[in-house]
Write an enzyme that holds these catalytic residues in place. Structure first.
Site, PDB file in Angstrom:
ATOM      1  CG  ASP A   1      -2.069  57.660  63.751  1.00  0.00           C
ATOM      2  OD1 ASP A   1      -3.018  58.105  64.427  1.00  0.00           O
ATOM      3  OD2 ASP A   1      -1.255  58.396  63.165  1.00  0.00           O
TER       4      ASP A   1
ATOM      5  CG  ASN B   1      -2.908  59.526  72.398  1.00  0.00           C
ATOM      6  OD1 ASN B   1      -2.708  58.321  72.225  1.00  0.00           O
ATOM      7  ND2 ASN B   1      -2.638  60.411  71.441  1.00  0.00           N
TER       8      ASN B   1
HETATM    9  C1  IPE Z   1       0.171  57.473  68.132  1.00  0.00           C
HETATM   10  O1  IPE Z   1      -0.751  58.151  67.380  1.00  0.00           O
HETATM   11  C2  IPE Z   1      -0.455  56.933  69.386  1.00  0.00           C
HETATM   12  C3  IPE Z   1      -1.418  55.872  69.185  1.00  0.00           C
HETATM   13  C4  IPE Z   1      -1.745  55.317  68.040  1.00  0.00           C
HETATM   14  C5  IPE Z   1      -2.041  55.377  70.367  1.00  0.00           C
HETATM   15  P1  IPE Z   1      -0.956  59.735  67.559  1.00  0.00           P
HETATM   16  O2  IPE Z   1      -2.028  60.113  66.616  1.00  0.00           O
HETATM   17  O3  IPE Z   1      -1.142  60.075  68.969  1.00  0.00           O
HETATM   18  O4  IPE Z   1       0.459  60.289  67.082  1.00  0.00           O
HETATM   19  P2  IPE Z   1       0.849  61.644  66.373  1.00  0.00           P
HETATM   20  O5  IPE Z   1       0.222  62.750  67.166  1.00  0.00           O
HETATM   21  O6  IPE Z   1       0.343  61.581  64.996  1.00  0.00           O
HETATM   22  O7  IPE Z   1       2.348  61.677  66.386  1.00  0.00           O
HETATM   23  C1  IPE Z   2      -5.371  56.539  66.606  1.00  0.00           C
HETATM   24  O1  IPE Z   2      -6.118  57.341  65.755  1.00  0.00           O
HETATM   25  C2  IPE Z   2      -6.027  56.308  67.938  1.00  0.00           C
HETATM   26  C3  IPE Z   2      -5.320  56.950  69.063  1.00  0.00           C
HETATM   27  C4  IPE Z   2      -4.312  57.764  68.976  1.00  0.00           C
HETATM   28  C5  IPE Z   2      -5.822  56.663  70.368  1.00  0.00           C
HETATM   29  P1  IPE Z   2      -6.132  58.922  65.896  1.00  0.00           P
HETATM   30  O2  IPE Z   2      -7.192  59.313  66.839  1.00  0.00           O
HETATM   31  O3  IPE Z   2      -4.781  59.448  66.213  1.00  0.00           O
HETATM   32  O4  IPE Z   2      -6.533  59.331  64.416  1.00  0.00           O
HETATM   33  P2  IPE Z   2      -5.930  60.508  63.557  1.00  0.00           P
HETATM   34  O5  IPE Z   2      -4.448  60.321  63.535  1.00  0.00           O
HETATM   35  O6  IPE Z   2      -6.337  61.780  64.235  1.00  0.00           O
HETATM   36  O7  IPE Z   2      -6.526  60.332  62.214  1.00  0.00           O
HETATM   37 MG    MG Z   3      -3.212  60.018  65.092  1.00  0.00          MG
END
Ligand code: IPE
Ligand code: IPE
Ligand code: MG
Length: 266
Positions: A43, A91
């Protein structure tokens, strides 16, 4: 082949780029007490890019590089199971453009890395509702699973369209199906039966969960399997996650006393 870090273990310890260098951290690590199963919520890609005035896709691309580093070190340390959270069932709420970029990166990653992963005996095990992935992604995922299926080294679980709740729901459906067909008795349903119907069936629960990006939650990841997992949280954004940081997480893991509800369990 992946870089051979272990071959030089101990040789340059104390003389290299400071106490936190890969070699120094590696020298401190007890290779006999590594986590068997490591899980990672990758993340922070979006924020990492936004802070640099770049589009979120830039962060996702950098996140793939971090994944490559982590897989390389896990293979080298002979970690048996690595599970990475790449795309959650939630997602899909993101703009279509971002979803498409994530799927394209997945396809690109699999096609680019499959040879090296296979050369390193890695078995790719995608987990999640794969049937709902866009066709191009599904094809790449099935091809990678097929090609690496006979490999006997690290099991690399890639969580795609994965949700812990959805996983439990499909397990319950499968179990109820067996009961209604008379193949399973209600009184025989226990934790083991449930675990055997999860995507991670026959794999041990994660010993260590790593969540970068400064958020303190599990975000629907491995809800059943994380019951006694050690947590390691860091403010580092996933694209900046280095081999050093992974080694630090492993060292910290080795200092933990795991009790599993008992008194002492070493
Ligand atoms: C968790 O990250 C899912 C992945 C890393 C694939 P998210 O960015 O989707 O989670 P939240 O929204 O911060 O809980
Ligand atoms: C993780 O990074 C990748 C996925 C969830 C697919 P994010 O896209 O959630 O990045 P942040 O949390 O918005 O910084
Ligand atoms: Mg994220």
């Amino acid at each position: 082949m992946f870089k051979r870090l272990l071959a030089n273990r101990g040789k340059n310890a104390g003389h290299s780029a400071g106490a936190d260098s890969e070699q120094d951290l590696l020298a401190k690590l007890d290779l006999t007490r590594l986590p068997v199963h490591v899980a990672i919520i990758m993340d922070g890609n979006g924020r990492w890019a936004t802070w640099r005035g770049m589009p979120r896709s830039f962060g996702h691309r950098a996140g793939v590089k971090a994944l490559r580093r982590v897989v390389e070190l896990c293979v080298e340390l002979q970690i048996k199971h690595l599970t990475v959270y790449a795309f959650s069932t939630e997602n899909w709420k993101r703009p279509l453009e971002e979803v498409n970029i994530l799927m394209d990166l997945l396809v690109e990653y699999l096609y680019k890395e499959i040879d090296e992963l296979c050369a390193n005996n890695v078995k790719i095990n995608p987990i999640g509702i794969l049937a709902e992935l866009p066709e191009k992604a599904r094809t790449a995922v099935y091809a990678a699973r097929e090609r690496s299926g006979a490999n006997t080294g690290m099991v690399f679980n890639v969580a795609l369209n994965y949700g812990g709740r959805a996983e439990l729901v499909q397990a319950i459906r499968a179990i109820v199906g067996k009961v209604s067909e008379g193949r399973l008795r209600v009184e025989d349903i226990d934790g083991e039966v449930l675990a055997a119907h999860l995507y991670t069936a026959a794999q041990p629960d994660p010993d260590l969960l790593i969540r970068p990006s400064g958020d303190y939650r599990v975000s629907n990841f491995l809800l059943w399997q994380l019951a006694y997992t050690e947590l390691w949280l860091t403010d580092t954004m996933w694209p900046d996650f280095s081999k050093q940081e992974l080694l630090k997480a492993f060292l910290d893991f080795q200092s933990r006393e795991r009790r599993f509800g008992g008194l002492v369990h070493k």
